[in-house]
Design an enzyme around this catalytic site. Structure first.
Site, PDB file in Angstrom:
ATOM      1  N   ARG A  82      -5.949   2.310 -12.965  1.00 14.10           N
ATOM      2  CA  ARG A  82      -4.549   2.452 -12.580  1.00 14.10           C
ATOM      3  C   ARG A  82      -3.895   1.109 -12.263  1.00 14.10           C
ATOM      4  O   ARG A  82      -4.425   0.313 -11.495  1.00 14.10           O
ATOM      5  CB  ARG A  82      -4.425   3.378 -11.377  1.00 14.10           C
ATOM      6  CG  ARG A  82      -2.984   3.670 -10.959  1.00 14.10           C
ATOM      7  CD  ARG A  82      -2.932   4.651  -9.820  1.00 14.10           C
ATOM      8  NE  ARG A  82      -3.362   5.973 -10.228  1.00 14.10           N
ATOM      9  CZ  ARG A  82      -4.222   6.722  -9.537  1.00 14.10           C
ATOM     10  NH1 ARG A  82      -4.758   6.266  -8.431  1.00 14.10           N
ATOM     11  NH2 ARG A  82      -4.554   7.925  -9.964  1.00 14.10           N
TER      12      ARG A  82
ATOM     13  N   ARG B 140     -14.000   2.491   5.527  1.00 11.06           N
ATOM     14  CA  ARG B 140     -12.820   1.641   5.728  1.00 11.06           C
ATOM     15  C   ARG B 140     -11.512   2.418   5.646  1.00 11.06           C
ATOM     16  O   ARG B 140     -10.613   2.209   6.452  1.00 11.06           O
ATOM     17  CB  ARG B 140     -12.793   0.519   4.680  1.00 11.06           C
ATOM     18  CG  ARG B 140     -11.513  -0.302   4.704  1.00 11.06           C
ATOM     19  CD  ARG B 140     -11.540  -1.424   3.706  1.00 11.06           C
ATOM     20  NE  ARG B 140     -11.857  -0.998   2.351  1.00 11.06           N
ATOM     21  CZ  ARG B 140     -10.955  -0.530   1.485  1.00 11.06           C
ATOM     22  NH1 ARG B 140      -9.691  -0.416   1.836  1.00 11.06           N
ATOM     23  NH2 ARG B 140     -11.321  -0.169   0.264  1.00 11.06           N
TER      24      ARG B 140
ATOM     25  N   HIS C  39     -15.502  -3.650   0.925  1.00  7.58           N
ATOM     26  CA  HIS C  39     -15.472  -2.898  -0.332  1.00  7.58           C
ATOM     27  C   HIS C  39     -16.854  -2.459  -0.803  1.00  7.58           C
ATOM     28  O   HIS C  39     -16.963  -1.613  -1.685  1.00  7.58           O
ATOM     29  CB  HIS C  39     -14.799  -3.772  -1.402  1.00  7.58           C
ATOM     30  CG  HIS C  39     -14.429  -3.039  -2.651  1.00  7.58           C
ATOM     31  ND1 HIS C  39     -15.135  -3.157  -3.835  1.00  7.58           N
ATOM     32  CD2 HIS C  39     -13.414  -2.178  -2.908  1.00  7.58           C
ATOM     33  CE1 HIS C  39     -14.565  -2.410  -4.758  1.00  7.58           C
ATOM     34  NE2 HIS C  39     -13.525  -1.801  -4.233  1.00  7.58           N
TER      35      HIS C  39
ATOM     36  N   ARG D 193     -11.512  -3.663 -13.769  1.00  6.69           N
ATOM     37  CA  ARG D 193     -10.424  -4.596 -13.471  1.00  6.69           C
ATOM     38  C   ARG D 193     -10.979  -6.001 -13.612  1.00  6.69           C
ATOM     39  O   ARG D 193     -11.982  -6.336 -12.987  1.00  6.69           O
ATOM     40  CB  ARG D 193      -9.875  -4.401 -12.056  1.00  6.69           C
ATOM     41  CG  ARG D 193      -9.359  -3.001 -11.757  1.00  6.69           C
ATOM     42  CD  ARG D 193      -8.662  -2.959 -10.406  1.00  6.69           C
ATOM     43  NE  ARG D 193      -8.504  -1.597  -9.920  1.00  6.69           N
ATOM     44  CZ  ARG D 193      -7.518  -0.782 -10.274  1.00  6.69           C
ATOM     45  NH1 ARG D 193      -6.612  -1.209 -11.142  1.00  6.69           N
ATOM     46  NH2 ARG D 193      -7.429   0.437  -9.784  1.00  6.69           N
TER      47      ARG D 193
ATOM     48  N   HIS E 165     -16.258   3.644 -14.073  1.00  7.04           N
ATOM     49  CA  HIS E 165     -16.036   2.856 -12.856  1.00  7.04           C
ATOM     50  C   HIS E 165     -17.272   2.050 -12.472  1.00  7.04           C
ATOM     51  O   HIS E 165     -17.205   1.194 -11.588  1.00  7.04           O
ATOM     52  CB  HIS E 165     -15.631   3.804 -11.711  1.00  7.04           C
ATOM     53  CG  HIS E 165     -15.094   3.136 -10.499  1.00  7.04           C
ATOM     54  ND1 HIS E 165     -15.781   3.104  -9.311  1.00  7.04           N
ATOM     55  CD2 HIS E 165     -13.940   2.463 -10.283  1.00  7.04           C
ATOM     56  CE1 HIS E 165     -15.071   2.449  -8.407  1.00  7.04           C
ATOM     57  NE2 HIS E 165     -13.952   2.050  -8.967  1.00  7.04           N
TER      58      HIS E 165
ATOM     59  N   TYR F 284     -12.511  -9.579  -1.234  1.00  8.95           N
ATOM     60  CA  TYR F 284     -13.226  -8.310  -1.083  1.00  8.95           C
ATOM     61  C   TYR F 284     -14.687  -8.608  -0.759  1.00  8.95           C
ATOM     62  O   TYR F 284     -15.297  -9.463  -1.394  1.00  8.95           O
ATOM     63  CB  TYR F 284     -13.179  -7.481  -2.372  1.00  8.95           C
ATOM     64  CG  TYR F 284     -11.866  -6.837  -2.720  1.00  8.95           C
ATOM     65  CD1 TYR F 284     -10.650  -7.308  -2.211  1.00  8.95           C
ATOM     66  CD2 TYR F 284     -11.824  -5.745  -3.581  1.00  8.95           C
ATOM     67  CE1 TYR F 284      -9.451  -6.715  -2.550  1.00  8.95           C
ATOM     68  CE2 TYR F 284     -10.619  -5.148  -3.931  1.00  8.95           C
ATOM     69  CZ  TYR F 284      -9.434  -5.635  -3.413  1.00  8.95           C
ATOM     70  OH  TYR F 284      -8.249  -5.041  -3.755  1.00  8.95           O
TER      71      TYR F 284
ATOM     72  N   ASN G  22       0.826  -1.211   0.000  1.00  8.99           N
ATOM     73  CA  ASN G  22       0.000   0.000   0.000  1.00  8.99           C
ATOM     74  C   ASN G  22       0.855   1.254   0.000  1.00  8.99           C
ATOM     75  O   ASN G  22       0.580   2.229  -0.714  1.00  8.99           O
ATOM     76  CB  ASN G  22      -0.904   0.018   1.238  1.00  8.99           C
ATOM     77  CG  ASN G  22      -2.041  -0.980   1.159  1.00  8.99           C
ATOM     78  OD1 ASN G  22      -2.317  -1.549   0.108  1.00  8.99           O
ATOM     79  ND2 ASN G  22      -2.702  -1.206   2.276  1.00  8.99           N
TER      80      ASN G  22
END
Length: 721
Positions: free
Chosen positions: A412, A571, A599, A382, A442, A475, A54
């Site tokens: 990204r 979160r 998530h 993704r 998205h 997730y 991270n």
């Protein structure tokens, strides 16, 4: 001014927490799970490696952006009133503290690993042990791959890619006494750790590992015969890896192919060096990798903590979380695996990872094979590097169906993979669309159009997470399946907006960014404010990954001032300052960090009803409450109106997050997070969903089965706090 206790009208930007420092606080919570003795040992190590990974990405993107602003003389302040230079100074201070704590935790975990017969050698132990057992391995497997490079005026310092790790040596030639500097980069083909046979504690079952840089240092005398090794040091660099999109970029595919090559050569943002590196070698690195503008981190321990994930793969299931197998949704099984029949009978919600992502794959595969399906439209943000979603779309196109895939090239660090998928899809006959130049797509939506008798019917999947079968195992996300004609018409308009830039005239259910999502949230919050002022029931409960948008935060402050109780589960980043008298005394914020990464995005508004848990307005979404989600991304929010699905999400998923007291951290008015203390009624939301009936089954609401409070009770207790 004591911000923790009171608010004054002139507080101004101090009413917000800094976004970057809030993110660092989140990564500290991740690192803290490495200290959590309730987790198995290798899982604690996994949390430590995640905190390292991270932090790498934080430097590649966020710190890189601030550094670029600083170098260009841009002094625009963040919402909390800090200039780029001020933010960088505070980031450096906090990062240094975090790095020290990470290394201290690594040393503790290393001792515990040794007690479990997992031995990780450092430089000294490697030098002592390896010569006896590993010389032949080094000579045959490592030596041919290494390329020592002399550093002198005739041999300039080579280019080091992002994430590059190397060892620099200060040598003395024995024949002449000449000083020579040499560099050895660790080739990507080499593993970060080497397993050493027969070097354990005599038990015969120990796993003994040594890092590649220590391996090289241990055999430096063989690598540099005829030299005296005076000193050496390990280093690693992180480069600016963000891709800034040029407004004039007409061909997105060509632009990203070029930009991905440029990314490798981005500005050095972070230089990590061993804490005891010789000053002359440190200065050499500063000069030769253009590191004077970079942040320098002296690491007393293991450089590149993200690579500790390799150690987690050691074959010791006794030191990991017990294996968990996701359930296939009961509602689909009841219809013999026919997704369309199950969805046609009633809306379905599926809760990942407790319920298998295979249901989404089955939905698409059935659509690909069904002769009555005429069209499939799919967003892809993704999808992973081995995607059954891609295969299903290809099969559908090859079967003659009209298939449209919106592939987001600006996802990204997935840009290269998405380019590969786009090429494969186009070769199979899929109509590939890359969306907007300025915005990212998205939203996570699939729609399938099926001929049923004399009419066409649209089946939709709305997800809070990506179409990524690997991350779907760790997730927590929601998949909502519906055949509601209104949702189908709205989804079609959303796809037309992306593919043809045709702005929707009127949407019946969905609200979307960048058109009207923020405004819709304002209206929902205003309704709660009015209810509170009129003495009716009010309340806001929301779960998301990040809360940054200043306008939304100010609207929540307004709601708090009107007496609306606001319960937030955030979160990661949270720029809202809760619990401040006169500003946010009716707002509480918690963060849940545990085995699974929370998530899903779920938003609930009491709607003035006497029984909030049954009449609340409820939405799921692909968006967080950040400026980018409202202004620079295509996102959706959809109301959940089916009574069963409504209660399953509200009275199970959201409620479980609100009452969890085993994995939760409470945000304090001064920005600190405090872990919730244990109670006589422990409740771990991840354990609960791993061990209870699926949402798509026939289970009652959580509070009816397990003697836990209703949402109305949670609201009432919050108001009394």
């Amino acid at each position: 001014m004591d911000l923790a206790n009171s608010y004054t009208p002139d507080m101004g930007p101090e009413r917000f927490f800094n976004r970057e420092l809030s993110w660092l606080a989140f990564n500290r919570r991740v690192m803290e799970e490495a200290r959590n003795e309730a987790h198995p040992l290798l899982e604690r190590l996994r949390f430590l490696s995640i905190s390292g990974s991270n932090l790498d990405e934080f430097f590649m993107v966020r710190v890189a952006g601030l550094k670029a602003q600083q170098l260009e003389g841009i002094e625009t302040c963040s919402a909390d009133g800090r200039s780029p230079s001020q933010q960088l100074a505070e980031i450096e201070s906090e990062v240094n503290r975090l790095l020290q704590e990470q290394q201290a935790e690594w040393q503790k975990l290393r001792v515990l690993l040794t007690e479990q017969d997992i031995l990780v050698y450092d430089q000294a132990s490697a030098k002592e042990k390896l010569h006896a057992s590993m010389w032949q391995y080094f000579q045959d497997q490592i030596f041919p791959i290494l390329t020592p490079q002399v550093l002198d005026p005739a041999h300039p310092f080579p280019f080091i890619p992002n994430g590059g790790l190397g060892v620099v040596f200060d040598l003395k030639r024995l024949s002449s006494g000449e000083t020579v500097r040499q560099l050895v980069l660790l080739p990507p083909a080499l593993p970060r750790f080497v397993k050493v046979p027969g070097a354990g504690n005599g038990s015969g079952s120990a796993s003994v590992l040594v890092s590649m840089e220590h391996f090289i240092e241990a055999f430096a005398d063989r690598l540099f015969p005829g030299f005296e090794i005076r000193s050496h040091g390990v280093f690693r660099i992180i480069r600016d890896s963000d891709i800034e999109l040029e407004e004039e970029a007409e061909d997105l595919v060509r632009f990203f192919k070029t930009a991905l090559r440029r990314r490798r050569r981005g500005r050095v943002i972070l230089l990590e060096v061993e804490a005891d590196i010789a000053p002359e070698l440190e200065e050499l690195l500063h000069q030769d990798i253009q590191g004077h503008e970079a942040m320098i981190a002296k690491v007393d321990g293991f450089i590149g903590l993200s690579d500790l994930s390799v150690l987690v793969d050691v074959d010791r299931p006794d030191l990991k979380f017990p294996a968990y197998t996701a359930r296939f949704p009961e509602r689909i099984r009841e219809h013999g695996g026919d997704c369309f029949a199950a969805i046609s009978s009633k809306d379905i919600v599926v809760h990942h990872p407790y319920e298998s992502f295979d249901v989404v794959i089955s939905f698409l595969r059935q659509a690909a094979a069904d002769p009555d399906v005429v069209a499939i439209k799919q967003t892809l943000y993704r999808a992973g590097n081995q995607s059954p979603v891609i295969r299903a779309l290809i099969e559908a196109a090859e079967a003659g169906k009209s298939v449209t895939a919106v592939v987001e090239l600006k996802a990204r660090f997935d840009e290269e993979q998405n380019l590969l998928w786009a090429n494969q899809l186009e070769r199979a006959g899929v109509q590939v669309v890359y969306g907007f130049i300025e915005w990212k797509t998205h939203a996570k939506i699939s729609m399938v159009v099926r001929k049923e008798g004399a009419r066409y019917r649209t089946y939709c999947h709305f997800g809070t997470g990506n179409y990524h079968p690997i991350t779907a195992r760790v997730y927590t996300d929601l998949s909502f399946f519906t055949a509601d004609p209104r949702a189908g018409r709205d989804a079609a308009q959303l796809f037309n907006y992306i593919t043809g830039y045709i702005e929707p005239e009127r949407m019946e259910m969905i609200k979307m960014s960048p058109l009207n999502m923020r405004g819709s949230l304002f209206e929902l919050i205003d309704a709660e404010i009015l209810a509170a002022k009129e003495g009716r029931v009010s309340g806001i409960w929301a779960k998301m990954n990040s809360l940054v948008d200043p306008a939304i935060i100010d609207k929540l402050y307004e709601a708090s001032g009107a007496g609306v109780q606001v319960e937030l589960v955030v979160r990661g980043i949270c720029c809202l300052r809760p619990g401040v008298e006169g500003l946010s005394e009716n707002i509480r914020v918690k963060s849940v960090v545990g085995r699974f990464l929370e998530h899903s995005r779920i938003w609930a508004f009491a709607n003035g009803a006497a029984m909030p848990h049954s009449n609340t307005k409820l939405f799921i979404s692909s968006a967080d409450w950040m400026p980018r989600n409202f202004d620079r991304r295509v996102e959706y929010m959809i109301p959940i109106e089916n009574p069963t699905v409504h209660d399953q999400i509200l009275d199970q998923v959201l409620l479980a997050n609100l009452i969890d007291n085993q994995q939760s951290w409470i945000l304090q008015p001064d920005g600190r997070y405090e872990r919730m203390k244990s109670t006589d009624k422990p409740f771990n939301l991840h354990h609960y969903f791993m061990n209870n009936a699926s949402l798509s089954g026939r289970g009652n609401a959580l509070h009816k089965r397990h003697d836990v409070p209703t949402l109305a009770f949670v609201q009432r207790k919050a108001g009394e706090a």
